[in-house]
Design an enzyme around this catalytic site. Structure first.
Site, mmCIF file in Angstrom:
data_model
loop_
_atom_site.group_PDB
_atom_site.id
_atom_site.type_symbol
_atom_site.label_atom_id
_atom_site.label_comp_id
_atom_site.label_asym_id
_atom_site.label_seq_id
_atom_site.Cartn_x
_atom_site.Cartn_y
_atom_site.Cartn_z
ATOM 1 N N ASN A 192 -6.277 11.670 -22.865
ATOM 2 C CA ASN A 192 -6.374 11.263 -21.515
ATOM 3 C C ASN A 192 -7.131 11.726 -20.989
ATOM 4 O OD1 ASN A 192 -5.851 9.854 -19.378
ATOM 5 N ND2 ASN A 192 -4.689 11.583 -17.964
ATOM 6 N N ASN A 194 -8.122 13.080 -18.464
ATOM 7 C CA ASN A 194 -8.287 14.524 -18.352
ATOM 8 C C ASN A 194 -8.388 16.112 -19.634
ATOM 9 O OD1 ASN A 194 -5.715 14.369 -18.393
ATOM 10 N ND2 ASN A 194 -5.642 14.911 -16.033
ATOM 11 N N LYS A 195 -7.574 15.625 -20.737
ATOM 12 C CA LYS A 195 -7.766 16.513 -21.427
ATOM 13 C C LYS A 195 -9.484 17.498 -22.138
ATOM 14 C CE LYS A 195 -3.694 16.176 -21.310
ATOM 15 N NZ LYS A 195 -3.264 15.005 -20.365
ATOM 16 N N ILE A 196 -9.141 17.913 -23.005
ATOM 17 C CA ILE A 196 -9.961 18.583 -23.724
ATOM 18 C C ILE A 196 -11.059 18.161 -24.411
ATOM 19 C CG2 ILE A 196 -8.927 19.178 -25.792
ATOM 20 C CD1 ILE A 196 -11.071 22.718 -24.735
ATOM 21 N N ILE A 197 -10.386 16.504 -24.539
ATOM 22 C CA ILE A 197 -10.963 15.441 -25.545
ATOM 23 C C ILE A 197 -10.326 14.522 -25.041
ATOM 24 C CG2 ILE A 197 -12.319 16.870 -27.812
ATOM 25 C CD1 ILE A 197 -10.447 15.171 -29.652
#
Length: 377
Positions: A192, A194-197
């Site tokens: 998603n 907002n995730k780290i990638i």
């Protein structure tokens, strides 16, 4: 008189690495726009190579879709009970209901904020006493912090209950030298925004063998049987990731190590510059656990302190967020059975997620810490 607009600092914005555009452009130039294609295959391979431990990956439209398919692969159906960590995002629990199942919520322990092994065992015993054996356990590595893998999986093995390892927030985290996503009967990742990638939207299902992956892909592509016409013997879903989004994912995987390092550096900055504030505490890593520090979270003494900081940051155009509201406190799940100890409710009331993006500058971190210190004074 002009009004000065303060620079917006987001909680966890996307951060491109450079090659994403190259792979997306390849998809356009070769007309591989529709689902499947070289980018999907290469993205899956890069995930498998990174996670290791003989994991197989199927790229899907979201982490939620991955949990849904994981539950279906484990045979969850109408009337089945599934134990779910209460302290998590709703997407960990919602797919249980898609299949007609019932989430049973279990509270957290204080060391990792994840599912409590003691309460998990208590919940299983109580469900068995009520004539209901849970069909699966959804355990979450919250905010990138690994749950107590050894204890949780020992209990699952004792009662012969499969585990869905929700690693939506934990790509790049590890436990005892093994990467998160490789422990469960089924693992899931989220990409998603907002995730780290990120792939804008997207996720992956992780499993232990090629046959399970093939079944997941079959269900994710409308369960179309092998025939020249459209033949369907099963209910399927439109869950496969597109070749365009997978191109973004390929580029993102190339910089994953840098993104983890940047997030961990954010955490260290916050801890160093806010540790002298007696009102603030941080979640430390237990021995053997390495967190990707997807989000840096702080605990304040009270709800009032948390809200004071959150509102002060908001006034300065800085996004922060309370920790997840536990599922057993959500109106939609108010009638579900839950096994609680008060830990997650207390964390929700006192905890705050601070801006943690991998593109944060030192000046951004200085500004955030300055506002927090000023508010606490």
């Amino acid at each position: 008189m002009e009004t000065t607009v303060l620079k917006k600092i987001w909680l966890s914005p996307p951060h491109m690495g450079g090659n994403e555009e190259t792979y997306v452009k390849e998809a356009f130039e070769t007309n591989w726009i529709a689902p499947l294609g070289p980018n999907v295959q290469q993205f899956e391979k890069s995930i498998e190579d990174f996670i290791g431990n003989n994991v197989h990956a199927a790229c899907l439209s979201s982490g939620t879709a991955a949990i849904h398919l994981g539950l279906e692969l484990l045979g969850i159906g109408h009337g089945d009970e599934v134990i779910c960590q209460s302290f998590t995002f709703a997407a960990s629990a919602n797919p249980i209901t898609y299949l007609g199942g019932t989430p049973i919520f279990v509270d957290s322990e204080e060391e990792t904020w994840n599912i409590s092994p003691a309460l998990l065992k208590e919940a299983i015993e109580d469900r068995l006493a009520n004539g209901e054996k849970p069909k699966a356990i959804v355990a979450v590595h919250l905010y990138g912090m690994p749950y107590k893998v050894d204890e949780v999986h020992a209990i699952a093995k004792e009662y012969d209950i499969p585990v869905i390892e929700d690693s939506a927030e934990a790509l790049g985290s590890s436990y005892q030298g093994f990467n998160c996503g490789s422990f469960g009967d089924i693992g899931i990742l989220s990409f998603n925004g907002n995730k780290i990638i990120t792939t804008s939207g997207g996720g992956a299902l992780l499993c232990k063998d090629q046959k399970t992956k093939e079944k997941a892909v079959f269900l994710a592509t409308q369960a179309r049987d092998n025939a020249p016409h459209y033949e369907h013997s099963h209910i399927g879903y439109n869950y496969r990731m597109s070749n365009v989004l997978a191109g973004i994912g390929r580029g993102q995987m190339e910089v994953l190590g840098d993104r983890v390092a940047a997030r961990r550096k954010n955490y260290e900055y916050y801890r160093e510059h806010l540790s002298d504030q007696s009102k603030i505490t941080f979640l430390e890593e237990p021995k053997g656990s390495i967190s990707n520090r997807w989000l840096t979270c702080i605990l304040t003494p009270s709800f009032e302190d948390r809200e004071g900081i959150r509102i002060a940051l908001e006034h300065e155009n800085i996004e922060s967020r309370p920790l997840w509201k536990p599922m057993h406190l959500q109106p939609v799940f108010k009638n579900n059975n839950s096994y609680v100890n008060g830990v997650s409710e207390d964390l929700f009331n006192r905890g705050l997620c601070l801006p943690s993006g991998s593109s944060l500058q030192t000046s951004d971190l200085e500004r955030i810490c300055g506002i927090i210190k000023s508010e606490l004074k």
